[in-house]
Design an enzyme around this catalytic site. Structure first.
Site, mmCIF file in Angstrom:
data_model
loop_
_atom_site.group_PDB
_atom_site.id
_atom_site.type_symbol
_atom_site.label_atom_id
_atom_site.label_comp_id
_atom_site.label_asym_id
_atom_site.label_seq_id
_atom_site.Cartn_x
_atom_site.Cartn_y
_atom_site.Cartn_z
ATOM 1 N N ASP A 136 12.813 154.901 -54.343
ATOM 2 C CA ASP A 136 12.035 154.296 -53.247
ATOM 3 C C ASP A 136 10.596 154.791 -53.065
ATOM 4 O OD1 ASP A 136 11.949 156.559 -51.515
ATOM 5 O OD2 ASP A 136 13.540 155.833 -50.222
ATOM 6 N N CYS A 164 26.654 137.416 -43.765
ATOM 7 C CA CYS A 164 26.276 137.707 -42.381
ATOM 8 C C CYS A 164 26.759 136.613 -41.433
ATOM 9 C CB CYS A 164 24.754 137.848 -42.261
ATOM 10 S SG CYS A 164 24.089 139.343 -43.020
ATOM 11 N N CYS A 210 22.443 142.776 -35.246
ATOM 12 C CA CYS A 210 21.322 143.663 -35.566
ATOM 13 C C CYS A 210 20.044 143.205 -34.875
ATOM 14 C CB CYS A 210 21.117 143.746 -37.079
ATOM 15 S SG CYS A 210 20.836 142.146 -37.894
ATOM 16 N N CYS A 227 16.189 155.766 -36.973
ATOM 17 C CA CYS A 227 17.032 154.968 -36.082
ATOM 18 C C CYS A 227 18.109 154.301 -36.918
ATOM 19 C CB CYS A 227 16.189 153.914 -35.365
ATOM 20 S SG CYS A 227 17.127 152.798 -34.288
#
Length: 357
Positions: free
Chosen positions: A142, A197, A203, A250
Site C-alpha cells: 500500500d 452488499c 456503512c 476508525c
C-alpha cells in the site's frame, strides 16, 4: 475464494508456485489470487476522485498519478501479480474506559504492518529465486502506486463494498492486502465479478462524519481515519464531535458491516496480545519528541507524529467531557505548538460547557 486454491498443478504453472503457496500459508497469508498485470480500469475514477478534491491533502496521489495507469509504472516488465490477504484482529469492540481513546484494529499489535508484510514478501521472493534465479519480483504493501483493491478483485479475493473496502465472504474486511509482482506469466484466477452488499447501507448510514458521498465514493477529508492519521494541522470544528473516542483511525464502517460478523465470532485473543487496543490519552501529554520517538517509532502512531496524537487526544477528551483531564489540558493549552494548544483549549471549552439536550 478458498484459502490458497490457485491451481499450481496447471501445466503452465512454474515449479516454484506450490512452494510459494505453502510458505505463504505458514507465514499467515490466508488467501492468494493471481491476476495479469494490465492497465488499471480504476485509473479514470481515481483521477476524477482527485480532481473532485476528495483526496484532501494527500498530494501523493496526484504527484504519482501517471504511475497508477499500469502496474508497469511500479515495476517495468511485470506480467503477473500475486495478491495476498493477511488478517488483523477481529475482536468485537468494547466500551472505551474514560480517559482512553479507541484505536483502529489494524494498529492494535503496536507493530507497523508494512515492516511485517515486507519481511514476508521478501521471504517468498527468496523462495522463488532459489528455483528461478532469473526471475524478477517486487513486493508492495500500500505504499506503491497500485490500486490494490482493484487487483484483489481481479485476482478473485472479493468485491469492493459500499464502504470502498475489499470484502471477502470468509474474512469480511479485516485484512491487509499485499502484492508480489513478477516478470513471468502465471496461471490466473477468475476475477470476482459479483457484489454481495445487496441493499445494505449500514456503512453509509453509520459513518459518524458522513464521509461517503455515495456508495463506493468517499470524501477522505471527512473520514475519521484520514483526519486522525494523515491530516496535518487543526481539524475542522464541525467534524470533531463525530470523531468521538477515536484517537487513531476508525473501524465504524467495518464494525457495522454484516460480512464482519463471522470473523468477529472467531476465538478471541486476550487483549494482552494487543498493546494498542486502546490508548491512555493523558499519557501522550507527558511525552516530548524524543520520548515519543523511543516509544512509538516502530508503531503505526509514528506516521501521525506527536503533534497529531496530542491533537487527537485533546479532541477525544473534549468529546468525553473528561473533567479529570482539565489540569493536563490546561497546561498543554500553553504549548508552543499552536495546533496542540488550540485543540486543548477547545477540549477545555467542551468539558466546561453545560450539557445539551
Amino acid at each position: 475464494m478458498t484459502v490458497l486454491e490457485t491451481d499450481s498443478s496447471h501445466e503452465d504453472a512454474p515449479t516454484w508456485l506450490a512452494s510459494v503457496k505453502a510458505q505463504a500459508t505458514e507465514l499467515g497469508l490466508v488467501n492468494l489470487g493471481i491476476t495479469p498485470a494490465v492497465q488499471a480500469t480504476g485509473f479514470a475514477p481515481l483521477t476524477e476522485w482527485i480532481e473532485s478534491g476528495y483526496a484532501a491533502s494527500m498530494d501523493y496521489f496526484a504527484n504519482r498519478l501517471d504511475a497508477y495507469r499500469h502496474p508497469q509504472g511500479v515495476m517495468p516488465g511485470v506480467q503477473s501479480i500475486m495478491v495476498f490477504a493477511w488478517p488483523y484482529p477481529t475482536n468485537a469492540s468494547q466500551e472505551t474506559a474514560p480517559g482512553n481513546g479507541k484505536v483502529a484494529r489494524y494498529a492494535w499489535s503496536g507493530v507497523d504492518y508494512h515492516d511485517s508484510i515486507h519481511r514476508m514478501l521478501k521471504t517468498l521472493a527468496r523462495t522463488m529465486k532459489q528455483s528461478a534465479p532469473e526471475l524478477r519480483s517486487r513486493g508492495c504493501v500500500d505504499t506503491a502506486p497500485l490500486l490494490e483493491r482493484e487487483l484483489g478483485q481481479a485476482a478473485g479475493l472479493g468485491w469492493t463494498g459500499k464502504n470502498t473496502l475489499l470484502l471477502n465472504r470468509n474474512l469480511g474486511s479485516y485484512f491487509f492486502l499485499c502484492c508480489l509482482m513478477v516478470d513471468c506469466e502465471l496461471p490466473y484466477d477468475d476475477a470476482f465479478e459479483s457484489s454481495h452488499c445487496g441493499t445494505c447501507t449500514a456503512c453509509l448510514d453509520h459513518c459518524p462524519t458522513d464521509a461517503f458521498v455515495e456508495p463506493g465514493l468517499m470524501d477522505a477529508g471527512k473520514c475519521i481515519s484520514y483526519l486522525t492519521i494523515e491530516h496535518r494541522g487543526s481539524i475542522d470544528h464541525d467534524l470533531r464531535p463525530g470523531i468521538g473516542n477515536w484517537v487513531f483511525g476508525c473501524d465504524v464502517c467495518q464494525e457495522v458491516c454484516p460480512w464482519n460478523r463471522k470473523p468477529a465470532k472467531q476465538p478471541r485473543q486476550s487483549r494482552q496480545h494487543y498493546p494498542l487496543h486502546e490508548l491512555d490519552l493523558l499519557g501522550l501529554f507527558s511525552l516530548d519528541e524524543d520520548s515519543f520517538r523511543a516509544k512509538y517509532r516502530k508503531s503505526p502512531f509514528w506516521r501521525t507524529r506527536l503533534q497529531g496524537m496530542q491533537r487527537n487526544a485533546a479532541i477525544v477528551l473534549g468529546n468525553q467531557k473528561a473533567k479529570h483531564a482539565l489540569p493536563v489540558l490546561t497546561q498543554a493549552a500553553k504549548s508552543d505548538d499552536a495546533v496542540v494548544a488550540e485543540a486543548c483549549q477547545w477540549a477545555i471549552n467542551q468539558i466546561n460547557s453545560p450539557p445539551t439536550d
